[in-house]
Design an enzyme around this catalytic site. Structure first.
Site, PDB file in Angstrom:
ATOM      1  N   ASP A   1      -5.831  -4.823   0.832  1.00 37.90           N
ATOM      2  CA  ASP A   1      -6.844  -4.925   1.891  1.00 37.90           C
ATOM      3  C   ASP A   1      -7.396  -6.344   1.984  1.00 37.90           C
ATOM      4  O   ASP A   1      -7.881  -6.751   3.045  1.00 37.90           O
ATOM      5  CB  ASP A   1      -8.037  -3.995   1.612  1.00 37.90           C
ATOM      6  CG  ASP A   1      -7.648  -2.531   1.554  1.00 37.90           C
ATOM      7  OD1 ASP A   1      -6.974  -2.079   2.483  1.00 37.90           O
ATOM      8  OD2 ASP A   1      -8.034  -1.844   0.578  1.00 37.90           O
TER       9      ASP A   1
ATOM     10  N   THR B   1      -5.780   1.552   9.796  1.00 41.25           N
ATOM     11  CA  THR B   1      -4.948   2.673  10.271  1.00 41.25           C
ATOM     12  C   THR B   1      -5.763   3.633  11.132  1.00 41.25           C
ATOM     13  O   THR B   1      -5.267   4.140  12.147  1.00 41.25           O
ATOM     14  CB  THR B   1      -4.321   3.415   9.069  1.00 41.25           C
ATOM     15  OG1 THR B   1      -3.386   2.533   8.454  1.00 41.25           O
ATOM     16  CG2 THR B   1      -3.595   4.680   9.505  1.00 41.25           C
TER      17      THR B   1
ATOM     18  N   ILE C   1      -0.296  -1.915   7.765  1.00 40.62           N
ATOM     19  CA  ILE C   1      -1.270  -1.717   8.861  1.00 40.62           C
ATOM     20  C   ILE C   1      -2.641  -1.596   8.215  1.00 40.62           C
ATOM     21  O   ILE C   1      -2.916  -0.636   7.503  1.00 40.62           O
ATOM     22  CB  ILE C   1      -0.979  -0.452   9.704  1.00 40.62           C
ATOM     23  CG1 ILE C   1       0.410  -0.528  10.353  1.00 40.62           C
ATOM     24  CG2 ILE C   1      -2.059  -0.281  10.777  1.00 40.62           C
ATOM     25  CD1 ILE C   1       0.744   0.637  11.292  1.00 40.62           C
ATOM     26  N   ASP C   2      -3.476  -2.600   8.390  1.00 45.84           N
ATOM     27  CA  ASP C   2      -4.855  -2.489   7.911  1.00 45.84           C
ATOM     28  C   ASP C   2      -5.704  -2.106   9.114  1.00 45.84           C
ATOM     29  O   ASP C   2      -5.669  -2.778  10.150  1.00 45.84           O
ATOM     30  CB  ASP C   2      -5.340  -3.801   7.301  1.00 45.84           C
ATOM     31  CG  ASP C   2      -6.720  -3.629   6.696  1.00 45.84           C
ATOM     32  OD1 ASP C   2      -6.866  -2.776   5.805  1.00 45.84           O
ATOM     33  OD2 ASP C   2      -7.656  -4.303   7.155  1.00 45.84           O
TER      34      ASP C   2
ATOM     35  N   GLU D   1       0.811  -1.221   0.000  1.00 47.39           N
ATOM     36  CA  GLU D   1       0.000   0.000   0.000  1.00 47.39           C
ATOM     37  C   GLU D   1       0.841   1.267   0.000  1.00 47.39           C
ATOM     38  O   GLU D   1       0.617   2.163  -0.823  1.00 47.39           O
ATOM     39  CB  GLU D   1      -0.951   0.042   1.217  1.00 47.39           C
ATOM     40  CG  GLU D   1      -1.734   1.347   1.247  1.00 47.39           C
ATOM     41  CD  GLU D   1      -2.735   1.482   2.381  1.00 47.39           C
ATOM     42  OE1 GLU D   1      -2.766   0.637   3.277  1.00 47.39           O
ATOM     43  OE2 GLU D   1      -3.489   2.459   2.338  1.00 47.39           O
TER      44      GLU D   1
ATOM     45  N   ASP E   1      -0.404  -5.206   3.157  1.00 51.50           N
ATOM     46  CA  ASP E   1      -0.948  -4.045   3.851  1.00 51.50           C
ATOM     47  C   ASP E   1      -0.264  -4.006   5.217  1.00 51.50           C
ATOM     48  O   ASP E   1      -0.555  -4.832   6.079  1.00 51.50           O
ATOM     49  CB  ASP E   1      -2.469  -4.162   4.001  1.00 51.50           C
ATOM     50  CG  ASP E   1      -3.079  -2.826   4.392  1.00 51.50           C
ATOM     51  OD1 ASP E   1      -2.353  -2.002   4.968  1.00 51.50           O
ATOM     52  OD2 ASP E   1      -4.277  -2.626   4.123  1.00 51.50           O
TER      53      ASP E   1
HETATM   54  P1  2AM Z   1      -6.363   0.945   5.728  1.00 53.08           P
HETATM   55  O1  2AM Z   1      -6.601   1.054   7.171  1.00 53.08           O
HETATM   56  O2  2AM Z   1      -5.192   0.108   5.349  1.00 53.08           O
HETATM   57  O3  2AM Z   1      -6.346   2.262   5.000  1.00 53.08           O
HETATM   58  C1  2AM Z   1     -11.828   0.719   6.691  1.00 53.08           C
HETATM   59  O4  2AM Z   1     -11.342   1.983   6.594  1.00 53.08           O
HETATM   60  C2  2AM Z   1     -11.107  -0.260   5.781  1.00 53.08           C
HETATM   61  O5  2AM Z   1     -11.059   0.263   4.451  1.00 53.08           O
HETATM   62  C3  2AM Z   1      -9.673  -0.532   6.156  1.00 53.08           C
HETATM   63  O6  2AM Z   1      -9.400  -1.867   5.829  1.00 53.08           O
HETATM   64  C4  2AM Z   1      -8.912   0.438   5.316  1.00 53.08           C
HETATM   65  O7  2AM Z   1      -7.576   0.098   5.078  1.00 53.08           O
HETATM   66  C5  2AM Z   1      -9.704   0.339   4.045  1.00 53.08           C
HETATM   67  N1  2AM Z   1      -9.450   1.434   3.142  1.00 53.08           N
HETATM   68  C6  2AM Z   1      -9.092   1.292   1.859  1.00 53.08           C
HETATM   69  N2  2AM Z   1      -8.902   2.487   1.287  1.00 53.08           N
HETATM   70  C7  2AM Z   1      -9.136   3.405   2.241  1.00 53.08           C
HETATM   71  C8  2AM Z   1      -9.082   4.813   2.273  1.00 53.08           C
HETATM   72  N3  2AM Z   1      -8.738   5.518   1.201  1.00 53.08           N
HETATM   73  N4  2AM Z   1      -9.372   5.439   3.423  1.00 53.08           N
HETATM   74  C9  2AM Z   1      -9.731   4.732   4.520  1.00 53.08           C
HETATM   75  N5  2AM Z   1      -9.793   3.390   4.538  1.00 53.08           N
HETATM   76  C10 2AM Z   1      -9.484   2.729   3.422  1.00 53.08           C
HETATM   77 CA    CA Z   2      -6.045  -1.590   4.188  1.00 52.93          CA
HETATM   78 CA    CA Z   3      -3.003   0.130   5.351  1.00 55.32          CA
HETATM   79 CA    CA Z   4      -4.482   3.353   4.217  1.00 57.39          CA
END
Ligand code: 2AM
Ligand code: CA
Ligand code: CA
Ligand code: CA
Length: 282
Positions: free
Chosen positions: A222, A98, A95-96, A72, A93
């Site tokens: 994701d 965040t 940190i999924d 990512e 990913d």
């Molecule tokens: P992330 O935390 O790696 O960004 C809820 O927000 C879920 O949607 C999380 O798994 C998050 O991944 C993902 N997600 C994907 N694109 C995002 C974005 N642009 N903003 C926030 N969450 C996103």
């Molecule tokens: Ca994610």
């Molecule tokens: Ca992430």
């Molecule tokens: Ca992100």
């Protein structure tokens, strides 16, 4: 060519590394973080997302110099999404969840999938705060902390716990669609949950803690690991329009079984139709 023994070695190596990397999240989750935004106010990134990805990719690349990566934060910083090839490719990913991590909400994880010949072979999702380690190898089942897991057999939406991502309602262009689908879910199910980590939510469907999960607007990192974990737990993942799921352009309907997945696709279509009707009437 990559043999089963090679895959065993890859799996053992990356599993150890993932567990090791979890320390970075554990040590940082309660403290202050340097927070930046990417696409909008809701799209957060911290120094730890970058540090985790650097650590994971550098360590894997050192061991497997020919392997490719789709991560990512690398994609965000270079602004280009590599094509998935037949080469062994780690889809990462770091940190999924965040937003959860930023708020010290303990539902966050590392998610790592390995694709070989465009087939998902390895899936690892690790929540180092709750010490939940989900793993899968293609054809060998899925586990939570070493114990086999199985997806739900519930076939009716009315008997289901349904998960989705409410946070996408912050994006104005898709707000009505997201809220329309949410309304439809909450009207029919036992309950809805919106947990903020796509990878972990897929794993919760894999272990039968929720019946289904739906979200569009995700990216390969994701879902890559979670999709394999659900499938190996006996569940299914299809595209939101009911067709075949594509990991590089994921529109996710994941469920414990095919019948429920199809019911969810129908519910989403109905919700979108209602949203469109409302728009036309205004
Ligand atoms: P992330 O935390 O790696 O960004 C809820 O927000 C879920 O949607 C999380 O798994 C998050 O991944 C993902 N997600 C994907 N694109 C995002 C974005 N642009 N903003 C926030 N969450 C996103
Ligand atoms: Ca994610
Ligand atoms: Ca992430
Ligand atoms: Ca992100």
């Amino acid at each position: 060519m990559i043999s089963n023994e090679d895959l065993d070695y890859c799996y053992d190596f990356v599993l150890k590394l993932t567990i090791e990397s979890g320390k970075i999240i554990r040590d940082a989750i309660q403290g202050s973080k340097k927070i930046e935004t990417k696409a909008g106010d809701w799209d957060l990134v911290t120094q730890y997302d970058k540090k985790m990805e650097e650590f994971l990719i550098n360590s894997i690349a050192k061991e497997f110099p020919k392997h490719k990566f789709i991560g990512e934060e690398t994609v965000s910083s270079t602004n280009s999404l590599p094509e998935l090839t037949d080469e062994p490719t780690w889809i990462i990913d770091p940190i999924d969840g965040t937003t959860n991590f930023v708020h010290s909400f303990p539902f966050t994880c590392v998610s790592i999938g390995l694709s070989v010949k465009k087939e998902l072979e390895i899936g690892i999702v690790y929540n180092p705060i709750l010490e939940q380690l989900f793993t899968a190898r293609r054809g060998r089942g899925a586990s939570l902390n070493g114990k086999p897991i199985h997806a739900s057999k519930v076939e009716k939406l009315e008997h289901s716990l349904l998960c989705l991502e409410a946070s996408y309602a912050t994006i104005e262009s898709i707000r009505d669609t997201v809220l329309g689908r949410m309304e439809a879910f909450v009207s029919v199910a036992h309950g809805i949950r919106t947990m903020g980590s796509a990878a972990l939510t897929l794993c919760y469907v894999a272990m039968g803690a929720a019946e289904a999960y739906h979200t569009d607007n995700l990216m390969a990192w994701d879902v890559a690991a979670g999709v394999l974990i659900i499938r190996e737990a006996g569940g299914v993942v299809i595209d939101t329009n009911g067709g075949e799921f594509n990991v590089m352009s994921p529109k996710v309907v994941a469920a414990g079984n095919h019948k429920l997945a199809i019911e969810l696709v129908k519910l989403i279509k109905k919700a979108d139709f209602t949203t469109l009707q409302k728009k036309l009437l205004h």
